[in-house]
Design an enzyme around this catalytic site. Structure first.
Site, PDB file in Angstrom:
ATOM      1  N   GLY A  95       8.755  35.688 -22.641  1.00 46.95           N
ATOM      2  CA  GLY A  95       8.959  36.596 -21.515  1.00 46.95           C
ATOM      3  C   GLY A  95       9.326  37.957 -22.055  1.00 46.95           C
ATOM      4  N   HIS A 127      15.683  35.147 -16.082  1.00 47.85           N
ATOM      5  CA  HIS A 127      16.163  35.940 -17.219  1.00 47.85           C
ATOM      6  C   HIS A 127      15.508  37.317 -17.200  1.00 47.85           C
ATOM      7  CE1 HIS A 127      17.296  36.384 -21.639  1.00 47.85           C
ATOM      8  NE2 HIS A 127      16.368  37.311 -21.508  1.00 47.85           N
ATOM      9  N   GLU A 128      14.187  37.344 -16.870  1.00 50.86           N
ATOM     10  CA  GLU A 128      13.461  38.632 -16.868  1.00 50.86           C
ATOM     11  C   GLU A 128      13.863  39.506 -15.683  1.00 50.86           C
ATOM     12  OE1 GLU A 128      11.956  37.184 -20.274  1.00 50.86           O
ATOM     13  OE2 GLU A 128      12.254  39.230 -19.538  1.00 50.86           O
ATOM     14  N   HIS A 134      16.899  41.307 -16.332  1.00 56.11           N
ATOM     15  CA  HIS A 134      16.668  42.515 -17.141  1.00 56.11           C
ATOM     16  C   HIS A 134      16.346  43.707 -16.238  1.00 56.11           C
ATOM     17  CE1 HIS A 134      16.887  41.588 -21.407  1.00 56.11           C
ATOM     18  NE2 HIS A 134      16.097  40.524 -21.284  1.00 56.11           N
TER      19      HIS A 134
END
Ligand code: K2U
Ligand code: ZN
Length: 173
Positions: A46, A137-138, A141
């Site tokens: 990713g 998780h992305e 970000h």
């Protein structure tokens, strides 16, 4: 296709909330392709645009891990989580912006995500397993959040100090 340098924590751009993208232009499509190439080169499963210093809401993923299975590269513009499961799963996460540091993170085991694809079409998909962990998780970000923000302050501070040392060594001639 271009491999772009990946920012290393601590970096203010990794703590910034990224801006939504507008119409999907050829330039944005090229950004997505560069991000996929950068991700495969890392290697990773990713990558979010802020990790290469682009503060736009774009992420790429390919969580296919089985040897020989066809890769499934995905480019998501303006991704949103529209539903999360009550069930939680724990995964030992890493991050390309925090190299060689791993820690267990709990996240909803399944999520429903809505986004705009590279053709400008609205999409919606249900993710589970590693794909669910990765897309969360992305998207973190894109909101300036890193997996170490889920850890206890002492542990987070230790990792940050290690990264500061790594960056000092990387820049020293
Ligand atoms: O965003 C990134 O920094 C890439 C992350 C994505 C990711 C982190 C944790 C769990 C799932 C995905 C990784 O560094 S990609 C490297 C990797 C590969 C397999 C499993 C975990 C991490
Ligand atoms: Zn990461």
């Amino acid at each position: 296709m271009t491999i772009r340098p990946i920012l290393i924590h601590p970096d203010p751009r990794l703590k910034t909330v990224a801006s939504p993208v507008g119409d999907i232009t050829d330039e944005l499509r090229q950004l997505g392709r560069d991000m996929l190439e950068t991700m495969y080169d890392a290697p990773g499963i990713g990558l979010a645009a802020p990790q290469i210093g682009v503060l736009s809401r774009v992420l790429v993923m390919d969580c296919i891990k089985e040897e020989g299975a066809a890769p499934r590269p995905m480019i998501l513009f303006n991704p949103e989580i529209t539903w999360s499961s009550e069930d939680v799963s724990t995964y030992e996460e890493g991050c390309l912006s925090i190299p060689d540091q791993y820690a267990e993170v709990d996240r909803p085991a399944e999520v429903e995500v809505r986004w705009i694809d590279e053709n400008g079409a609205p999409r919606e998909e249900h993710f589970k397993g590693l794909w669910a962990t990765c897309v969360q998780h992305e998207i973190d970000h894109l909101n300036g959040k890193l997996f170490i923000d889920y850890l206890k302050p002492m542990r987070r501070q230790m990792i940050t100090r290690k990264m500061q040392k790594l960056k000092r060594e990387r820049t020293r001639p």
